[in-house]
Write an enzyme that holds these catalytic residues in place. Sequence first.
Site, PDB file in Angstrom:
ATOM      1  N   ARG A  80       8.865   6.374  -2.356  1.00 11.23           N
ATOM      2  CA  ARG A  80       7.663   6.029  -1.592  1.00 11.23           C
ATOM      3  C   ARG A  80       8.073   5.290  -0.327  1.00 11.23           C
ATOM      4  O   ARG A  80       8.751   4.271  -0.404  1.00 11.23           O
ATOM      5  CB  ARG A  80       6.740   5.148  -2.441  1.00 11.23           C
ATOM      6  N   HIS A 124       1.262   1.045   6.310  1.00 10.67           N
ATOM      7  CA  HIS A 124       1.727  -0.158   5.597  1.00 10.67           C
ATOM      8  C   HIS A 124       1.886  -1.261   6.653  1.00 10.67           C
ATOM      9  O   HIS A 124       2.985  -1.743   6.913  1.00 10.67           O
ATOM     10  CB  HIS A 124       3.033   0.152   4.859  1.00 10.67           C
ATOM     11  N   GLU A 169      -2.424  -1.816   0.410  1.00  9.37           N
ATOM     12  CA  GLU A 169      -3.049  -3.133   0.260  1.00  9.37           C
ATOM     13  C   GLU A 169      -3.924  -3.532   1.453  1.00  9.37           C
ATOM     14  O   GLU A 169      -3.630  -4.503   2.169  1.00  9.37           O
ATOM     15  CB  GLU A 169      -1.971  -4.204   0.035  1.00  9.37           C
ATOM     16  N   ASN A 296      -0.293  -1.686  -6.928  1.00  9.85           N
ATOM     17  CA  ASN A 296       0.799  -2.658  -6.766  1.00  9.85           C
ATOM     18  C   ASN A 296       0.433  -3.867  -7.607  1.00  9.85           C
ATOM     19  O   ASN A 296      -0.665  -4.412  -7.447  1.00  9.85           O
ATOM     20  CB  ASN A 296       0.919  -3.119  -5.309  1.00  9.85           C
ATOM     21  N   TYR A 298       2.230  -7.517  -9.369  1.00  8.10           N
ATOM     22  CA  TYR A 298       3.407  -8.362  -9.555  1.00  8.10           C
ATOM     23  C   TYR A 298       3.145  -9.516 -10.513  1.00  8.10           C
ATOM     24  O   TYR A 298       4.069 -10.036 -11.127  1.00  8.10           O
ATOM     25  CB  TYR A 298       3.812  -8.969  -8.204  1.00  8.10           C
ATOM     26  N   GLU A 349       4.113  -0.258  -6.658  1.00  3.98           N
ATOM     27  CA  GLU A 349       5.016  -1.406  -6.435  1.00  3.98           C
ATOM     28  C   GLU A 349       4.980  -2.322  -7.644  1.00  3.98           C
ATOM     29  O   GLU A 349       3.905  -2.649  -8.146  1.00  3.98           O
ATOM     30  CB  GLU A 349       4.598  -2.248  -5.220  1.00  3.98           C
TER      31      GLU A 349
HETATM   32  C1  FCB Z   1       3.443  -6.313  -1.358  1.00  2.55           C
HETATM   33  C2  FCB Z   1       3.705  -5.492  -0.108  1.00  2.55           C
HETATM   34  C3  FCB Z   1       5.157  -5.125   0.082  1.00  2.55           C
HETATM   35  C4  FCB Z   1       6.084  -6.270  -0.265  1.00  2.55           C
HETATM   36  C5  FCB Z   1       5.733  -6.834  -1.625  1.00  2.55           C
HETATM   37  C6  FCB Z   1       6.631  -7.950  -2.078  1.00  2.55           C
HETATM   38  O1  FCB Z   1       2.253  -7.013  -1.216  1.00  2.55           O
HETATM   39  O2  FCB Z   1       2.959  -4.313  -0.151  1.00  2.55           O
HETATM   40  O3  FCB Z   1       5.336  -4.690   1.395  1.00  2.55           O
HETATM   41  O4  FCB Z   1       6.040  -7.228   0.701  1.00  2.55           O
HETATM   42  O5  FCB Z   1       4.403  -7.275  -1.649  1.00  2.55           O
END
Ligand code: FCB
Length: 443
Positions: A80, A124, A169, A296, A298, A349
């Site tokens: 990607r 992006h 995002e 995405n 985390y 992500e």
């Molecule tokens: C996300 C972004 C990516 C990177 C990660 C850590 O929010 O999409 O570009 O910065 O965080």
Amino acid sequence: MPDTPIPPFPANFSWGAATASYQIEGGWQADGKGESIWDRFSHTPGKIIDAATGDVSCDHYHRYQEDVGLMRQLGLKAYRFSISWPRVLPAGFGTVNPAGLDFYDRLVDALLEAGIDPYVTLHHWDLPQALFDKGGWLNRDAPAYFADYSALMAKYLGDRVRHWATFNEPNVIAGAGYGSGEHAPGIKGDRKSVCQVTHNLLVAHGTAIQALRGIDPSLQLGIVLTEWIAEPASDDPVDVAAADKAWYSQETTFIHPIFRGHYHPLTVAAMSEAYPEIKAGDMALIAQKLDFLGINSYSRSVVGAHGRVNPVPGSEYTEMGWEICPPAFRRILNRIHAEYDLPPIYITENGAAFRDEVSPDGRIHDERRTDYLRQHIGQLRLAMQDGVDVRGYFVWSLLDNFEWSQGFTKRFGVIRVDYETQKRTIKDSGAWYARLIATNQLD
Ligand code: FCB
């Protein structure tokens, strides 16, 4: 180790890695590229923590062949990446830069040649500066410029690239770009601007999806949204209500209108006086049918009656200050699956920044990153078993890179980049990921 046994992944699961143009390409003025808002922002003193810029970064623009070679070594099935809009359209519209198109042409061919399926993100965050000068995302003409640019790329690469995401995002563009000013274009704006940018981005998404369908109805189209589940600090009903409010007033601002065709009442209430201008037909335009949804994720946020609980007692954190909570990954996937009628999902992500050290033998024993990935991928597999249709996973990131306002101080790569020499070294996490891809099963 998780208690539940983790079954193997489906044979056709798309294992990938993700990057973004401004974070890795460099070549900021190469071969006719126009200026982006991130070029302007990173060159403005005081904006980036270590005063870094993306002028060179990983120099991927010149080293893409080596990087595709590394992807092949990892056994990636998919990659990607995003297209730098000002590299192909220096003013954002009008005259095309042939050298820019040629770069993406060569990259896509190199990927296909290596047996790697390209997944393109059209935007992006690196908006052409010239379009910002015309009002950026506050300008109601921006969606039309974005749709024209999207159509140009699909005409050019649509014969080889099947998967297209409009935005990465968009909430971060609105919140950090036009609210806190932490990201380019660095506007410290009022709520009204943030809400109008939110709405214009959603309109731009819908307009671009229509334009892409017009080029080739068989393209697989989607968007990449960030979803951090908001969870209550305790089961006290006051905390539960606060977490629900945070979820519907913030986290679902984009997913809700895209899949339901209207803003959630709690989003509307949170916008209040700052409610954006909405034209007739906008909501139907926003709710275009999609072929996939990119997620995405985390971490999560823990919310109580008195606001966000941070740090969460007993939890561990990454270098970004993000709580490590793998079970929340399974829960967020289940939650959006339960609440919305979604197309197939790709995890576009997931990954972690840790302080890496190079051992005397030159290797990077990044056990904490490997552990983060193992735990999250395990939870993802369990979510699939729960019934969530996930077709692929893209680790963030292929390479260490320019982490926006954090510059080069945060490393997310499964491949280390020495920014002095541009030497790449596959970290232990990268070798571990390659084994996972080869066996399709967690160790
Ligand atoms: C996300 C972004 C990516 C990177 C990660 C850590 O929010 O999409 O570009 O910065 O965080």
